[in-house]
Design a protein around this motif. Structure first.
Motif, mmCIF file in Angstrom:
data_model
loop_
_atom_site.group_PDB
_atom_site.id
_atom_site.type_symbol
_atom_site.label_atom_id
_atom_site.label_comp_id
_atom_site.label_asym_id
_atom_site.label_seq_id
_atom_site.Cartn_x
_atom_site.Cartn_y
_atom_site.Cartn_z
ATOM 1 N N THR A 1 24.361 -1.676 35.600
ATOM 2 C CA THR A 1 24.242 -3.107 35.314
ATOM 3 C C THR A 1 25.503 -3.844 35.733
ATOM 4 O OG1 THR A 1 22.745 -2.642 33.464
ATOM 5 C CG2 THR A 1 23.833 -4.801 33.495
ATOM 6 N N LEU A 2 26.660 -3.261 35.453
ATOM 7 C CA LEU A 2 27.919 -3.904 35.846
ATOM 8 C C LEU A 2 28.071 -3.954 37.357
ATOM 9 C CD1 LEU A 2 30.438 -2.460 33.209
ATOM 10 C CD2 LEU A 2 29.499 -4.770 33.334
ATOM 11 N N LEU A 3 27.671 -2.868 38.017
ATOM 12 C CA LEU A 3 27.775 -2.871 39.481
ATOM 13 C C LEU A 3 26.853 -3.928 40.090
ATOM 14 C CD1 LEU A 3 27.919 0.982 40.209
ATOM 15 C CD2 LEU A 3 29.791 -0.694 40.336
ATOM 16 N N ALA A 4 25.643 -4.065 39.520
ATOM 17 C CA ALA A 4 24.723 -5.083 40.026
ATOM 18 C C ALA A 4 25.298 -6.484 39.812
ATOM 19 C CB ALA A 4 23.363 -4.950 39.344
ATOM 20 N N GLN A 5 25.967 -6.683 38.667
ATOM 21 C CA GLN A 5 26.571 -7.981 38.380
ATOM 22 C C GLN A 5 27.726 -8.251 39.335
ATOM 23 O OE1 GLN A 5 25.391 -10.233 36.406
ATOM 24 N NE2 GLN A 5 27.017 -11.685 36.907
ATOM 25 N N GLU A 6 28.509 -7.227 39.624
ATOM 26 C CA GLU A 6 29.612 -7.404 40.567
ATOM 27 C C GLU A 6 29.081 -7.776 41.964
ATOM 28 O OE1 GLU A 6 31.790 -3.781 40.455
ATOM 29 O OE2 GLU A 6 32.753 -4.191 38.519
ATOM 30 N N LYS B 1 31.786 -15.048 34.677
ATOM 31 C CA LYS B 1 31.816 -14.969 33.215
ATOM 32 C C LYS B 1 30.865 -13.891 32.711
ATOM 33 C CE LYS B 1 33.183 -16.485 29.180
ATOM 34 N NZ LYS B 1 34.573 -16.330 28.725
ATOM 35 N N ARG B 2 29.687 -13.833 33.314
ATOM 36 C CA ARG B 2 28.725 -12.808 32.924
ATOM 37 C C ARG B 2 29.281 -11.406 33.187
ATOM 38 N NH1 ARG B 2 22.953 -13.698 35.404
ATOM 39 N NH2 ARG B 2 23.206 -15.574 34.127
ATOM 40 N N LEU B 3 30.004 -11.239 34.270
ATOM 41 C CA LEU B 3 30.616 -9.943 34.590
ATOM 42 C C LEU B 3 31.684 -9.573 33.558
ATOM 43 C CD1 LEU B 3 30.937 -7.519 36.461
ATOM 44 C CD2 LEU B 3 32.544 -8.885 37.827
ATOM 45 N N GLU B 4 32.459 -10.563 33.164
ATOM 46 C CA GLU B 4 33.496 -10.306 32.159
ATOM 47 C C GLU B 4 32.888 -9.896 30.819
ATOM 48 O OE1 GLU B 4 35.838 -13.791 31.886
ATOM 49 O OE2 GLU B 4 36.731 -13.575 33.899
ATOM 50 N N VAL B 5 31.851 -10.635 30.426
ATOM 51 C CA VAL B 5 31.187 -10.303 29.164
ATOM 52 C C VAL B 5 30.560 -8.917 29.224
ATOM 53 C CG1 VAL B 5 29.291 -10.931 27.627
ATOM 54 C CG2 VAL B 5 30.784 -12.705 28.555
ATOM 55 N N GLY B 6 29.887 -8.599 30.331
ATOM 56 C CA GLY B 6 29.276 -7.277 30.468
ATOM 57 C C GLY B 6 30.307 -6.161 30.429
ATOM 58 N N THR B 7 31.485 -6.417 31.052
ATOM 59 C CA THR B 7 32.540 -5.402 31.043
ATOM 60 C C THR B 7 33.087 -5.187 29.628
ATOM 61 O OG1 THR B 7 33.140 -5.992 33.320
ATOM 62 C CG2 THR B 7 34.757 -4.748 32.024
ATOM 63 N N SER B 8 33.313 -6.274 28.885
ATOM 64 C CA SER B 8 33.861 -6.159 27.524
ATOM 65 C C SER B 8 32.841 -5.576 26.540
ATOM 66 C CB SER B 8 34.337 -7.531 27.034
ATOM 67 O OG SER B 8 33.239 -8.443 26.964
#
Length: 418
Positions: free
Chosen positions: A140-145, A198-205
């Protein structure tokens, strides 16, 4: 006729002659009665050979109480079964020397073995779910990146188009409408880029918290597996301490429940005495008092370490800790006599303790005189010891008394000791 005229003297003489016999008889009776009353009955004679005598003395009286008991180890451990099971093998029997890791007996529990296997499989399944959840979160994080990168590229293209249209607008090569469209698209993509970042930051945290539930489940299953594995290992019952195996109260094939004592181990090198003191004498026993223990092979010094608060069958259990070396041959369960020193009374009258003498009571004893005549005395007693008792009143120092059971002579107050 004869002259019957008598003088007064003759009349008195005749009257005395008539009264003399009764008066003499009465006088003799009175004297005889008085003589009989003055003659007391003779004191009964008693053979002194079997009697128990003692002499009243003055000095220091050491109050002591005595009890009987056994030697017991100071360090004793009952070993319970940690789980239900059936006794499969007994490796050691009472009397064996053991070390902490020696296996005394083994239990069997097929159900526990199956639970260990099932729990191990559940741990593996939980670990697999944790790995899958981690992989899903990473994907999911890779897709967001990738989406952020794609949006940024689109924004760069739109901004370049807007800059170009702005330059061409000056020369009149593009219309105002075209310029507004390209500029609006660039601004829209800029906002989209910010949102995706922002969505990537939230997903990472949030990634650790997304995995926390699965991680907790894995830890729970691992702890359960460790517990079950430990219980499985405890089916081999070990000594746990160095010493002597004293008891194994089970046999092969016995079914035992968790918590049942299956073995007892004690350290025979450190002993104490446990003696039972009569309840009536135990009230004066206090922790710290000096004591002696007779092991039949010597006397060891000690002190009172514990007094049981409850009485059992008229006796109180007293623990005596040794303060010096223990006589040779001392071992657990050896029968001993314990003597506890209560106090020392200075300059008091005392005598040997009669069989019926109780502290603070009053008894009657026969005090023997030099001629062998014994007279009954009422004697008030004070504090007592194992062999002696204090005399409060009724006797004097140096008097010799009979301490044997004289209940057969309760009806007399004097005896002649032969």
């Amino acid at each position: 006729m004869p002259d019957v005229t008598l003088t007064a003297q003759e009349l008195r003489t005749r009257r005395w002659r008539r009264l003399r016999v009764p008066v003499i008889a009465i006088a003799l009776a009175v004297v005889g009665g008085a003589t009989v009353m003055r003659m007391a009955p003779a004191a009964p004679s008693v053979d002194g050979a079997p009697l128990w005598f003692d002499t009243v003395a003055r000095g220091e009286l050491v109050r002591e109480v005595r009890g009987t008991g056994t030697l017991v180890p100071v360090d004793t451990a009952w070993i319970p079964a940690s789980t239900d099971g059936r006794v499969a093998r007994i490796h050691l029997r009472p009397g064996a020397q053991v070390r902490p890791d020696d296996v005394i007996l083994e239990l069997e529990n097929p159900r526990l073995e199956q639970e260990v296997l099932d729990t191990r499989l559940q741990v593996q399944a939980a670990e697999a779910r944790l790995l899958r959840a981690g992989a899903d979160a990473t994907t999911t994080l890779l897709a967001q990146e990738a989406l952020v990168a794609q949006t940024e590229a689109q924004y760069e293209d739109a901004r370049a188009d807007a800059d170009a249209d702005e330059a061409l607008l000056v020369d009149g090569l593009v219309s105002e409408l075209q310029h507004r469209r390209t500029a609006s698209k660039a601004r829209s993509l800029a906002l989209q880029v910010a949102a995706e970042r922002k969505r990537l930051e939230v997903g990472t945290s949030m990634r650790p918290s997304q995995l926390a539930e699965q991680q907790a489940e894995v830890e729970r299953m691992r702890a359960l597996l460790a517990l079950k594995t430990e219980q499985l290992g405890q089916l081999a019952v070990r000594a746990g301490m160095a010493g002597v195996l004293q008891a194994v109260p089970v046999e092969v094939g016995s079914q035992v429940a968790a918590g049942t004592n299956v073995a007892r181990v004690a350290d025979p090198t450190l002993l104490k005495a446990q003696v039972r003191v009569p309840e009536t004498q135990a009230r004066d026993v206090q922790i710290g008092q000096v004591a002696r223990v007779d092991t039949r092979n010597g006397i060891a010094e000690g002190r009172v370490a514990r007094v049981d608060p409850a009485a059992v069958s008229g006796t109180v259990l007293v623990d005596i800790a040794f303060t010096g070396p223990v006589p040779a041959g001392a071992r657990p369960d050896l029968s001993v006599d314990g003597i506890v020193e209560i106090e020392r009374l200075a300059n008091v009258l005392y005598m040997a303790r009669p069989a019926a003498g109780q502290e603070g009571g009053t008894i009657s004893v026969f005090a023997v005189q030099a001629d062998g005549m014994a007279a009954r005395r009422q004697v008030r007693l004070g504090k007592g010891s194992v062999r002696h008792i204090q005399v409060i009143e009724g006797l004097r120092e140096g008097e010799r008394v009979v301490l044997s059971d004289m209940s057969a002579w309760d009806q007399v107050d004097r005896l002649q000791i032969k």
